[in-house]
Design an enzyme around this catalytic site. Structure first.
Site, PDB file in Angstrom:
ATOM      1  N   ASP A   8       0.967  -0.998  -0.015  1.00 26.44           N
ATOM      2  CA  ASP A   8      -0.001  -0.015   0.095  1.00 26.44           C
ATOM      3  C   ASP A   8       0.885   1.266   0.011  1.00 26.44           C
ATOM      4  O   ASP A   8       2.048   1.204   0.338  1.00 26.44           O
ATOM      5  CB  ASP A   8      -0.852  -0.023   1.452  1.00 26.44           C
ATOM      6  CG  ASP A   8      -1.669   1.149   1.386  1.00 26.44           C
ATOM      7  OD1 ASP A   8      -2.225   1.744   0.492  1.00 26.44           O
ATOM      8  OD2 ASP A   8      -1.421   1.835   2.754  1.00 26.44           O
ATOM      9  N   ASP A  10      -0.003   4.834   0.885  1.00 26.07           N
ATOM     10  CA  ASP A  10      -0.517   5.982   2.091  1.00 26.07           C
ATOM     11  C   ASP A  10      -0.657   5.517   3.213  1.00 26.07           C
ATOM     12  O   ASP A  10      -1.464   4.473   3.693  1.00 26.07           O
ATOM     13  CB  ASP A  10      -1.497   6.657   1.813  1.00 26.07           C
ATOM     14  CG  ASP A  10      -1.629   7.628   0.482  1.00 26.07           C
ATOM     15  OD1 ASP A  10      -0.708   7.857  -0.070  1.00 26.07           O
ATOM     16  OD2 ASP A  10      -2.533   7.659  -0.190  1.00 26.07           O
TER      17      ASP A  10
HETATM   18 MG   LIG Z   1      -2.967   3.187   3.540  1.00 26.06          MG
END
Ligand SMILES: [Mg+2]
Length: 191
Positions: A8, A10
């Site tokens: 992922d 962020d």
């Molecule tokens: Mg995230």
């Protein structure tokens, strides 16, 4: 076929900024650059899979997203780290439940991972999904990866554990290395 590290973006690689739309707000989470560099050196493909509803909401263009990714790449390069490919889903959600698949490409849907596996000939059963939310963990589960790892950065500090979607929980991306290397069969290649 090789396993991969699906990451992922962020709250996992860069600091969480709600609806990030400005390159000057991109900041690597401490240790993330070094961790990705180690994956690079071990020969583990590093693939980002990121929901970017900020585009679907009309707050960022695809060109703006490319600028943000160029800034992230610049910061990673300072650590001799690079991302092999970035997949993003621009769709804005209509429901809040992180466990509901609204579209195959939007996490927790597996679409970005399965597309990456096809395009890069990756073995999902020897791959790992790393993220800071339940929807990341479920995207990994739904794609059939070997293991899911929750990082306790970003939203990861707020996740209630245990949860059946989480195989491992670690403080940050730095601590994922031994797990990723073991699951992808690269443990003998630790630099
Ligand atoms: Mg995230």
């Amino acid at each position: 076929m090789s396993g991969a590290a699906f990451l992922d973006r962020d709250g996992t690689i860069i600091e969480l900024v709600h609806h990030l739309a400005e390159p000057d707000k991109v900041a690597l989470i401490p240790g993330a650059g070094e961790a990705i560099a180690q994956l690079n050196r071990a020969g583990v493909p590093v693939i980002i899979v990121t929901n970017q509803s900020v585009i679907g909401r009309g707050k960022l263009t695809e060109a703006g997203l490319a600028e943000i990714h160029a800034e992230m790449a610049r910061q990673l390069a300072a650590h001799d780290a690079r991302i092999d490919e970035i997949y993003h889903c621009p769709l804005a959600p209509t429901v809040k439940d992180p466990r509901v698949i609204e579209h195959p490409d939007r996490k927790p849907g597996p679409g970005m991972l399965t597309r990456a596996a096809e395009e890069h000939r990756l073995d999902l059963t020897r791959s790992v999904m790393v993220g800071d939310t339940i929807s990341d963990m479920l995207a990994g589960r739904n794609a059939g990866v070997a293991a899911t790892i929750l990082v306790e950065t970003g939203y990861g500090t707020k996740v209630t554990m245990p949860d059946e979607s989480i195989d491992y929980a670690v403080p940050s991306l730095s601590e994922t290395l031994p797990i990723i290397l073991a699951q992808t069969g690269r443990s003998g290649d630790i630099p």
